[in-house]
Write a protein that holds these residues in place. Sequence first.
Motif, PDB file in Angstrom:
ATOM      1  N   ASP A 316       0.826  -1.212   0.000  1.00 24.21           N
ATOM      2  CA  ASP A 316       0.000   0.000   0.000  1.00 24.21           C
ATOM      3  C   ASP A 316       0.860   1.262   0.000  1.00 24.21           C
ATOM      4  N   MET A 319       2.111   1.853  -3.438  1.00 28.42           N
ATOM      5  CA  MET A 319       1.025   2.358  -4.279  1.00 28.42           C
ATOM      6  C   MET A 319       0.831   3.860  -4.060  1.00 28.42           C
ATOM      7  N   LEU A 320       0.856   4.276  -2.804  1.00 29.43           N
ATOM      8  CA  LEU A 320       0.685   5.700  -2.506  1.00 29.43           C
ATOM      9  C   LEU A 320       1.861   6.520  -3.021  1.00 29.43           C
ATOM     10  N   PHE A 322       3.476   6.041  -5.606  1.00 34.12           N
ATOM     11  CA  PHE A 322       3.328   6.206  -7.050  1.00 34.12           C
ATOM     12  C   PHE A 322       1.985   6.838  -7.413  1.00 34.12           C
ATOM     13  N   GLY A 323       1.304   7.394  -6.402  1.00 36.60           N
ATOM     14  CA  GLY A 323       0.060   8.099  -6.662  1.00 36.60           C
ATOM     15  C   GLY A 323      -1.115   7.217  -6.999  1.00 36.60           C
ATOM     16  N   GLN A 324      -1.083   5.956  -6.555  1.00 37.91           N
ATOM     17  CA  GLN A 324      -2.163   5.005  -6.848  1.00 37.91           C
ATOM     18  C   GLN A 324      -2.839   4.591  -5.538  1.00 37.91           C
ATOM     19  N   GLY A 325      -3.644   5.475  -4.986  1.00 39.19           N
ATOM     20  CA  GLY A 325      -4.242   5.196  -3.689  1.00 39.19           C
ATOM     21  C   GLY A 325      -5.668   4.717  -3.729  1.00 39.19           C
ATOM     22  N   GLU A 326      -6.165   4.350  -4.915  1.00 37.65           N
ATOM     23  CA  GLU A 326      -7.575   3.967  -5.029  1.00 37.65           C
ATOM     24  C   GLU A 326      -7.840   2.523  -4.612  1.00 37.65           C
ATOM     25  N   ALA A 327      -6.838   1.654  -4.679  1.00 43.15           N
ATOM     26  CA  ALA A 327      -7.072   0.221  -4.428  1.00 43.15           C
ATOM     27  C   ALA A 327      -6.219  -0.270  -3.260  1.00 43.15           C
ATOM     28  N   ARG A 331      -7.246   0.179   3.922  1.00 44.71           N
ATOM     29  CA  ARG A 331      -7.818   1.531   3.865  1.00 44.71           C
ATOM     30  C   ARG A 331      -8.007   2.142   5.242  1.00 44.71           C
ATOM     31  N   ARG A 334      -5.281   4.576   6.348  1.00 47.47           N
ATOM     32  CA  ARG A 334      -4.896   5.519   5.296  1.00 47.47           C
ATOM     33  C   ARG A 334      -4.046   6.672   5.832  1.00 47.47           C
TER      34      ARG A 334
END
Length: 386
Positions: A316, A319-320, A322-327, A331, A334
């Motif tokens: 996670d 992902m954050l 790299f700016g990919q926080g949708e999945a 959560r 966060r």
Amino acid sequence: MTAPVTTAEFPWSDVWGQDAAVQTLRHAAQDPASLSHAWLITGPPGSGRSTLAYAFAAALIADDPTDEATMRQVLARTHPDLTALRTDKVIITIAEARTLVERSYFAPSAGRYRVLVVEDADRMVERTSNVLLKALEEPPERTVWVLCAPSEADLLPTIRSRVRALRLREPDAEDVAGLIARRTGADEVIAEQAARHAQRHIGMAQRLAGDESARRRRDDTLRAVLGVRGVSTAVEVAGRILQAATEDAKTLTAERDAAERASLLRTVGIAEGQAVPPALRAQISALEDEQKKRATRSLRDGIDRVLTDLQSLYRDVVMLQFGQGEALINRELRAELDQLAAAWTVERTIIVLDAIATTRESLERNVAPLLALESLLITVSSGRTP
């Protein structure tokens, strides 16, 4: 035109989300021309490998698709033409493999085929795998092997070349959540969270949905790791993780151990509370040795689940970063994850993910769990491998 096969038909009713695989195996069970003598069913943990293997065995052994009595006997693991190997130990032993090979040469006694299911084929070391080679290459007529493993890469190339591989699909989190809600009666929010935290592992998701203490223990562990700030807290948290995993393993095995001991005592005619005669102590000791090995496996599986959770945590973070926080998987954390993603470089996060993989490898080599966990958490706290 033939109607599409669905998993609602017996004996496939417990196989969920694998319609294509069911169609392949159902056809093979009824058409000798398409039936391979050895199969390898692969898929991620929780995808239903073993469930599918036994459904296939039931269809193979039964006289025809209407022979429900035989199929139920196979699914109950009591049919004489089914030999199943599911180890509760860390590895499958050579002795277990040799016994399996010996059974493979028996002709079917009641059904159409003799079927041998190996649930944990990835737990065979090279010497053990070699025991199976000849049996897989030249099986007797009407003998079918069904091996189960996470991936083809978990088996030797010589084994892979002798089997027909069938890869299972990984279910969607939404589908797993719906299944768990139906099975456990959990509300939609808890079912969705359980499916997400279990990373679509059906068995683990079901446990999380139905066990509040398991959900709380997972959350406490992740928050404790996020709070590691140096060697002293790394050592402290590693001890807490090991203690929690040990207690969890005891909970999972204690009831079964007690039932097995009571059953053995009843079988040899010893009443509850009665002293065990010296002549029978060897049998009790053998049972206790097996239970200790199973406890070791259960503990390692518990630690592996913790490592899977930690992997999801730092996945996670990447992902954050790299700016990919949708999945995100976690959560609920966060705010903490955003803070960590901002404070760390991507390189440091990758170092931690690599350290988790190294910890898994160390545990497989029988490194002391506490030392392995301490080493991992020191890397987490410093961003450098100790």
